[in-house]
Structures are given as structure tokens and as C-alpha cells.
Design a protein around this motif. Sequence first.
Motif, PDB file in Angstrom:
ATOM      1  N   LEU A 187      -4.546 -27.412  11.991  1.00  0.00           N
ATOM      2  CA  LEU A 187      -4.318 -28.830  11.367  1.00  0.00           C
ATOM      3  C   LEU A 187      -4.628 -29.124  10.272  1.00  0.00           C
ATOM      4  CD1 LEU A 187      -3.030 -31.521  12.103  1.00  0.00           C
ATOM      5  CD2 LEU A 187      -5.106 -32.241  13.398  1.00  0.00           C
ATOM      6  N   ASP A 188      -6.006 -29.026  10.070  1.00  0.00           N
ATOM      7  CA  ASP A 188      -6.963 -29.559   8.874  1.00  0.00           C
ATOM      8  C   ASP A 188      -6.316 -28.745   7.516  1.00  0.00           C
ATOM      9  OD1 ASP A 188      -7.920 -30.813  10.684  1.00  0.00           O
ATOM     10  OD2 ASP A 188     -10.212 -30.071  10.482  1.00  0.00           O
ATOM     11  N   LEU A 189      -6.254 -27.555   7.366  1.00  0.00           N
ATOM     12  CA  LEU A 189      -5.921 -26.810   6.136  1.00  0.00           C
ATOM     13  C   LEU A 189      -4.344 -26.913   5.870  1.00  0.00           C
ATOM     14  CD1 LEU A 189      -7.650 -23.338   6.564  1.00  0.00           C
ATOM     15  CD2 LEU A 189      -8.433 -25.282   5.223  1.00  0.00           C
ATOM     16  N   TRP A 190      -3.662 -27.244   6.849  1.00  0.00           N
ATOM     17  CA  TRP A 190      -2.202 -27.263   6.798  1.00  0.00           C
ATOM     18  C   TRP A 190      -1.975 -28.675   6.198  1.00  0.00           C
ATOM     19  CZ3 TRP A 190       0.751 -30.935   9.298  1.00  0.00           C
ATOM     20  CH2 TRP A 190       2.077 -30.980   9.196  1.00  0.00           C
ATOM     21  N   ALA A 191      -2.305 -29.874   6.822  1.00  0.00           N
ATOM     22  CA  ALA A 191      -2.512 -31.157   6.339  1.00  0.00           C
ATOM     23  C   ALA A 191      -2.791 -31.279   5.180  1.00  0.00           C
ATOM     24  CB  ALA A 191      -3.194 -32.009   7.373  1.00  0.00           C
ATOM     25  N   HIS A 192      -3.986 -30.652   4.720  1.00  0.00           N
ATOM     26  CA  HIS A 192      -4.303 -31.053   3.371  1.00  0.00           C
ATOM     27  C   HIS A 192      -3.280 -30.413   2.394  1.00  0.00           C
ATOM     28  CE1 HIS A 192      -6.982 -31.383   0.082  1.00  0.00           C
ATOM     29  NE2 HIS A 192      -6.925 -30.136  -0.121  1.00  0.00           N
ATOM     30  N   ALA A 193      -2.922 -29.007   2.719  1.00  0.00           N
ATOM     31  CA  ALA A 193      -1.769 -28.566   1.769  1.00  0.00           C
ATOM     32  C   ALA A 193      -0.348 -29.456   1.878  1.00  0.00           C
ATOM     33  CB  ALA A 193      -1.658 -27.149   2.349  1.00  0.00           C
ATOM     34  N   TRP A 194      -0.126 -29.833   2.898  1.00  0.00           N
ATOM     35  CA  TRP A 194       1.146 -30.592   3.073  1.00  0.00           C
ATOM     36  C   TRP A 194       1.186 -31.753   2.164  1.00  0.00           C
ATOM     37  CZ3 TRP A 194       3.368 -35.276   4.040  1.00  0.00           C
ATOM     38  CH2 TRP A 194       4.475 -35.230   4.661  1.00  0.00           C
ATOM     39  N   ARG A 195      -0.126 -32.611   2.456  1.00  0.00           N
ATOM     40  CA  ARG A 195      -0.119 -33.943   1.478  1.00  0.00           C
ATOM     41  C   ARG A 195      -0.387 -33.610  -0.236  1.00  0.00           C
ATOM     42  NH1 ARG A 195      -6.130 -36.545   2.947  1.00  0.00           N
ATOM     43  NH2 ARG A 195      -7.473 -34.687   1.928  1.00  0.00           N
ATOM     44  N   LYS A 196      -0.710 -32.462  -0.398  1.00  0.00           N
ATOM     45  CA  LYS A 196      -0.904 -32.195  -1.916  1.00  0.00           C
ATOM     46  C   LYS A 196       0.574 -31.706  -2.359  1.00  0.00           C
ATOM     47  CE  LYS A 196      -4.219 -30.191  -3.640  1.00  0.00           C
ATOM     48  NZ  LYS A 196      -5.416 -29.244  -3.869  1.00  0.00           N
ATOM     49  N   LYS A 197       1.239 -30.897  -1.677  1.00  0.00           N
ATOM     50  CA  LYS A 197       2.550 -30.453  -2.209  1.00  0.00           C
ATOM     51  C   LYS A 197       3.876 -31.136  -1.610  1.00  0.00           C
ATOM     52  CE  LYS A 197       0.645 -25.730  -2.068  1.00  0.00           C
ATOM     53  NZ  LYS A 197       0.752 -24.366  -1.390  1.00  0.00           N
ATOM     54  N   GLN A 198       3.839 -31.628  -0.374  1.00  0.00           N
ATOM     55  CA  GLN A 198       5.063 -32.360   0.127  1.00  0.00           C
ATOM     56  C   GLN A 198       5.363 -33.766  -0.059  1.00  0.00           C
ATOM     57  OE1 GLN A 198       7.511 -30.307   1.319  1.00  0.00           O
ATOM     58  NE2 GLN A 198       6.248 -28.424   0.687  1.00  0.00           N
ATOM     59  N   ALA A 199       4.100 -34.550  -0.014  1.00  0.00           N
ATOM     60  CA  ALA A 199       4.008 -35.866   0.140  1.00  0.00           C
ATOM     61  C   ALA A 199       4.313 -36.512  -1.201  1.00  0.00           C
ATOM     62  CB  ALA A 199       2.650 -36.502   0.474  1.00  0.00           C
ATOM     63  N   ARG A 200       5.174 -37.732  -0.983  1.00  0.00           N
ATOM     64  CA  ARG A 200       5.553 -38.593  -2.209  1.00  0.00           C
ATOM     65  C   ARG A 200       4.369 -39.452  -2.617  1.00  0.00           C
ATOM     66  NH1 ARG A 200       9.835 -38.514   1.468  1.00  0.00           N
ATOM     67  NH2 ARG A 200      11.705 -37.628   0.610  1.00  0.00           N
ATOM     68  N   ALA A 201       3.575 -39.753  -1.803  1.00  0.00           N
ATOM     69  CA  ALA A 201       2.480 -40.980  -2.234  1.00  0.00           C
ATOM     70  C   ALA A 201       0.993 -40.344  -1.374  1.00  0.00           C
ATOM     71  CB  ALA A 201       2.708 -42.054  -1.995  1.00  0.00           C
ATOM     72  N   GLU A 202       0.277 -41.237  -1.295  1.00  0.00           N
ATOM     73  CA  GLU A 202      -1.208 -40.824  -0.831  1.00  0.00           C
ATOM     74  C   GLU A 202      -0.859 -40.724   0.711  1.00  0.00           C
ATOM     75  OE1 GLU A 202      -0.582 -43.095  -3.266  1.00  0.00           O
ATOM     76  OE2 GLU A 202      -2.319 -43.180  -4.709  1.00  0.00           O
ATOM     77  N   VAL A 203      -1.860 -39.652   1.366  1.00  0.00           N
ATOM     78  CA  VAL A 203      -1.725 -39.647   2.541  1.00  0.00           C
ATOM     79  C   VAL A 203      -3.393 -39.495   2.999  1.00  0.00           C
ATOM     80  CG1 VAL A 203      -1.311 -38.031   4.634  1.00  0.00           C
ATOM     81  CG2 VAL A 203       0.382 -38.580   2.788  1.00  0.00           C
ATOM     82  N   TYR A 204      -3.879 -40.219   4.020  1.00  0.00           N
ATOM     83  CA  TYR A 204      -5.125 -40.141   4.470  1.00  0.00           C
ATOM     84  C   TYR A 204      -5.082 -39.562   6.133  1.00  0.00           C
ATOM     85  CZ  TYR A 204      -5.757 -43.489   0.353  1.00  0.00           C
ATOM     86  OH  TYR A 204      -5.662 -43.890  -0.777  1.00  0.00           O
ATOM     87  N   LEU A 205      -5.983 -38.852   6.354  1.00  0.00           N
ATOM     88  CA  LEU A 205      -6.187 -38.040   7.679  1.00  0.00           C
ATOM     89  C   LEU A 205      -7.521 -38.489   8.053  1.00  0.00           C
ATOM     90  CD1 LEU A 205      -4.406 -35.146   8.903  1.00  0.00           C
ATOM     91  CD2 LEU A 205      -6.762 -35.572   9.579  1.00  0.00           C
ATOM     92  N   VAL A 206      -8.039 -38.700   9.319  1.00  0.00           N
ATOM     93  CA  VAL A 206      -9.066 -38.699   9.832  1.00  0.00           C
ATOM     94  C   VAL A 206      -9.262 -38.241  11.018  1.00  0.00           C
ATOM     95  CG1 VAL A 206     -11.139 -40.169  10.610  1.00  0.00           C
ATOM     96  CG2 VAL A 206      -9.829 -40.872   8.759  1.00  0.00           C
ATOM     97  N   ARG A 207     -10.087 -37.172  11.429  1.00  0.00           N
ATOM     98  CA  ARG A 207      -9.903 -36.377  12.773  1.00  0.00           C
ATOM     99  C   ARG A 207     -11.243 -36.470  13.238  1.00  0.00           C
ATOM    100  NH1 ARG A 207     -10.840 -31.492  14.729  1.00  0.00           N
ATOM    101  NH2 ARG A 207     -11.438 -30.692  12.911  1.00  0.00           N
TER     102      ARG A 207
END
Length: 345
Positions: free
Chosen positions: A135-155
Motif C-alpha cells: 500500500l504505502d509505496l504504491w500510494a506515494h507513487a500514485w499521488r505523485k504521478k497520477q493525482a491531479r491535486a494534493e492527496v493525503y494519506l494516514v495509516r
Amino acid sequence: MRPLGIPAIEDKLLQQAVRMVLEPIYESVFMGFSYGFWPGRSLHRALDALAVAIGKKVNGTLDADIRAFFDNVDHGWMQRFVEHRIGDRRLVRLLMKWLKAGVMEEGQLHAVEAGTPQGGVISPLLANIYLHYVLDLWAHAWRKKQARAEVYLVRYADDFVVGFKDGRDAIAMRKALRERLARFALEMHPEKTRLLRFGRYAWDRVENRGQEKPGTFDFLGFTHISSRRKRGFLLLRQTSRKKRQAKLGEIRKELRRRRHASLSETHVWLSSVLTGHYNYYGVPSNRRGLRTFRAHVKHAWYRQLSRRGQRAQLYTRDKQRVDERFPLPKPRFTHPWPEQRFGGP
């Protein structure tokens, strides 16, 4: 009910030693938004991080739940993840033995093909390793490459919340996350995973769509609520009703068992229960929740005291005497506002 894999004392000592060796290795690689089961992190640090993120630019949240995570960890993938940083084959073999140890129920050994045994010292670290790669590595890469705006994740462990500035990112990430988890034998719980309009502009958006009010979500025992004030947005964090009802049920059961104990003994016990409750749930926006919990505890105590005699209930003067001689701790805030303690992006 969940089966617990409680290791023998020798295994506990060895697991603790292995954990002390592995933690420094993984502390340097775990993502900053992971808060569960490693030094310097805590439940309230996770709650503060989420509150600060929501107070900035979040317009929607993905309240996600992984179905039976600890029961579905794939052992093959776990071994590959561990071997990515641990080259000692003997240590890897030992970790896998603990994973496959099984569970004893009523004298019968039940073998396991997947999952991590809950109750072991090493299990939380292994769960963090698994979710770090899944989850973590994938989500960090997704929000940098795929997201249009800011994405915040707390796990925290297998519980996580994702905040979005752009609602289109929320829809896209939910779909991508479902596909990502399926690759590793995991799935999101269909009933407990929700997309919500939430944050500073949630009220304006739901009113434009003709809805009554924004949704709420529970995270780490708190119900998070978008509140509208004259001075602007305020995130309310109140005790989860589910958690409060469960705790009150335990207290009522214990009070029945202590019905004929001395008042001073029961008072000491109830005071410790309330103090522990305030220590966790004592956040500034939860005044009402703390007062409600204390009122329910007092009512449950009065009810058990009345059953010691022939009366259906205590008279008002009797309640006053009990309150004067055995006052219960009053609600208090034990935590500052999130911005004061977190103080970061």
C-alpha cells in the motif's frame, strides 16, 4: 471472535530480540504517513496528522477498510518482501515458521495457509512490512504521478484514511486501490469503504446538491465530523458511538459482578476507568462525548446500588450523598489541538 496465536515464552523472547534487530532496519524506509506499531509513532500522532491535513485543503475522503487483513496476508508475498532487505536466510526461515505456526483451539492445532498470528510480538512489524510494500509505496507513487491535486494519506496498522483536494482523484484512486490489493490477495470491505464529501467546503457542496449534511467517518475510535461555525470550518472529533456503547457494556457487566463490593472499592475502580477514558478521548472538540460517557457511568453505578436493596431506584438525596463522598473524576482534556502538537505538513 478471532483466534489468537499466543507464542510460548521462549518464542516471545526470541521474537522480541528479532523485533529489536529489524525495527532499526525498517524505520528508515517506512513512509512518514505510517503511524502504527513503531517507535516515535502513536494513535494520537495519526489522528493529529489527519486533522491537520483535513483542515488544509481536503474536500473529500476515502474511508477504507481492508477485509480481514491479518487473516489474509499471503505468505509467499511476505517472504519476498522480507527478502528484499534481509539477506540472512536463517532469519527469513525463522520468520516464516512463526507465520505458519498455526493456532491451538480446545487442544487442537489448526494449520494456517495465510495470515499473521495475532498475539505474537513480531506480528505487528510483519504486518507493517507487508502494507509498506503493498500500500504505502504504491500510494506515494500514485499521488505523485497520477493525482491531479494534493492527496493525503494516514495509516495506522490496517486502518487508513485518504484525503483529496480533487474529487476525481478519489474516484480514480478507489478503483486503482481495489485492483492493487487484489494482486496481493487482499480486498476492500464493500460496506465499510466509502467516499465522502468532507472538509472545509463540504457544507457548501452538499447544499448545492440538495443534501442535508456532509457524511461522517470513524477512525481510531473517533467519529470525524465536518462542522460549520461562524468563524469558519471546524473538525469535530467525538467518541465513536460504537466504541462508547461497547465500553459501557463492559462497565455494566463488571458493576453487576461488583454489586456487593464496598463503595470505596468500586469508586476507585470507576475512577481509574474514567481517567483512562479521558487520557485517550480527551481531545478539545470532544467535551460532549466525555460528559455523556461520565453520565452513563454514573447512571449505571446508581442502578447497581439501587439493586442492593428493595427500592427500584435511589432517592435524590442518596445520589447526592454518594456524589459527595465518592465523586467521580470530571471530564478533562488531555490532548492539545492537533496543530499545536503535530505542527507539520
